[in-house]
Design a protein around this motif. Sequence first.
Motif, short mmCIF file in Angstrom:
data_model
loop_
_atom_site.label_atom_id
_atom_site.label_comp_id
_atom_site.label_asym_id
_atom_site.label_seq_id
_atom_site.Cartn_x
_atom_site.Cartn_y
_atom_site.Cartn_z
N UNK A 1 16.66 -27.61 1.45
CA UNK A 1 17.55 -28.54 0.79
C UNK A 1 16.90 -29.26 -0.38
N UNK A 2 15.59 -29.44 -0.32
CA UNK A 2 14.89 -30.13 -1.39
C UNK A 2 14.53 -29.26 -2.58
N UNK A 3 14.80 -27.96 -2.47
CA UNK A 3 14.48 -27.08 -3.59
C UNK A 3 15.45 -27.26 -4.76
N UNK B 1 20.86 -27.58 -9.19
CA UNK B 1 19.80 -27.24 -10.13
C UNK B 1 18.44 -27.29 -9.44
N UNK B 2 17.55 -26.39 -9.81
CA UNK B 2 16.24 -26.33 -9.19
C UNK B 2 15.49 -27.63 -9.44
N UNK C 1 12.15 -24.56 -12.95
CA UNK C 1 13.40 -24.48 -13.71
C UNK C 1 13.11 -24.26 -15.19
N UNK C 2 13.68 -23.20 -15.75
CA UNK C 2 13.56 -22.88 -17.17
C UNK C 2 14.96 -22.66 -17.72
N UNK C 3 15.22 -23.18 -18.91
CA UNK C 3 16.50 -23.00 -19.58
C UNK C 3 16.27 -22.13 -20.81
N UNK C 4 16.95 -20.98 -20.86
CA UNK C 4 16.77 -20.03 -21.97
C UNK C 4 17.76 -20.31 -23.09
N UNK C 5 17.47 -19.78 -24.25
CA UNK C 5 18.36 -19.89 -25.39
C UNK C 5 19.34 -18.73 -25.42
N UNK C 6 20.63 -19.00 -25.54
CA UNK C 6 21.66 -18.00 -25.82
C UNK C 6 21.50 -16.67 -25.13
N UNK C 7 22.21 -15.67 -25.67
CA UNK C 7 22.04 -14.31 -25.21
C UNK C 7 22.96 -13.87 -24.09
N UNK C 8 23.82 -14.76 -23.60
CA UNK C 8 24.75 -14.41 -22.53
C UNK C 8 26.18 -14.65 -23.03
N UNK C 9 27.11 -13.80 -22.58
CA UNK C 9 28.42 -13.79 -23.20
C UNK C 9 29.61 -14.00 -22.26
N UNK D 1 21.88 -19.06 -18.12
CA UNK D 1 20.77 -19.47 -18.99
C UNK D 1 19.61 -20.13 -18.26
N UNK D 2 19.85 -20.58 -17.03
CA UNK D 2 18.80 -21.29 -16.30
C UNK D 2 18.30 -20.47 -15.12
#
Length: 440
Positions: free
Chosen positions: A227-229, A235-236, A242-250, A282-283
């Motif tokens: 539960x704490x993850x 959200x992680x 946790x990483x947030x990527x730029x664009x690229x998904x449609x 993206x995440x």
Amino acid sequence: MNKKIKPEHFKRLEEYISMPTVSTQPQNPAMAEALEWWRELFDKAGVYQTKVLKAGDAYPGILAMTKPDKKKKTLLVYGHLDVQPPGDSAEWSSDPYKLALRGGYLFGRGIADNKGQHLAVILAMLDLVEQGKPLNYNVKILLEANEETGSLGLDWMLKKYARQLEADFYVGIDGSMIAKDQPTIYQGCKGINYYRLTVRGSKRELHSGYYGMLVYNPAIQLAKFLGGLTDQDGLIAVPGVRVVADGGFERREVEVREMFGPEDEPRIRKEDLGKLISTQERESTLDVHSLRSGGEPDQVKTAIPTQAVASFSIRTAPGSEAKRVDEAIQQHAWRFFAKTSLEYELELVIAADPGMAGGESLMVEKIANSLRVVSGVEPVITNLSATLPVFSQVAKVYHQPFVLVGFAAPDSNQHAVDEKLPVENFLLAQRFVTRLLTQG
């Protein structure tokens, strides 16, 4: 019998689906059966060379190639012959290992992921070879047998057989269209870290009335850890993961809803679906897949269990590294369980980095043009929110981009009951590869 699919192709599809090539099953005889089936099929078609490729300690794969012409570029086509376990066969509308045709769909385990997709393409290519029609490329076909277990041994295979697997272009046939009748090309994918966590308490079960609150309950502590993850929004919450990527998904909301049936509607989260889609794609995201502890849920048993076991995975966004994610998760687990007297084991079962092609690709242009011609629809070029380890491994070993074309439908039920593939998508895949190999 479906009149649109060639009878001989339908027969081959029936044979292929009947083989329970589950790679999570140790010493599965169906794996060797499938390799021999492919060898015979390639030999019958007059393919220049066929070779079984070892994959370290994992199941071997198979490579076939047309006769090389130094004047031509080489195209390697990738697929995987292993499938997910069918689960409870009684929940299927028909036998998961017996091909069924209903309402314009082909049903069977592996029909969408991935047997039906790559078989459609390979059969169309073999027809061209048998007919003696000239191909624009030297073609290599690589079928691995461990994709559903994280492509175990694939990196070993790619390095061991580097010369045989060398190519100018690498194209995979797998995945889904992002929407019905929307041709889709993927230039990248998420990675994955898959874990199995075991938490151990007392050596024997303890009466909860006498021992409750006096000892740590492994099931409760496991639940608290899981539960704490993530935070309350899903959200992680683990630093460094946790990483947030730029664009690229449609994908858009209307397209995502196509994945859900009417029975799924009540299960969709109530927040802004568009925002959830953006986050998912993206995440880095986390999901728990299994939980097990103590006796059967329908039994009345008031004992504190001796251990609890769970599996969970993190789909890592571009910009993540499997090694660094693992370091962060292991450190988080150590800090959590150090506060208890419980023993634990956190095993990283599968690890694959995200794969991103980056930049422009000549093969992407050729694939897009072929899809555009045979479908009459402009293809979407995007990234895959699922994981295909071959993306990153081809880039690491050969320093070449890997491109994926998906022909499954959004509602194809990969990894689930009643897996299916539209007949039209099977035929579209065949028209596509015929166009690509002869005019692309």
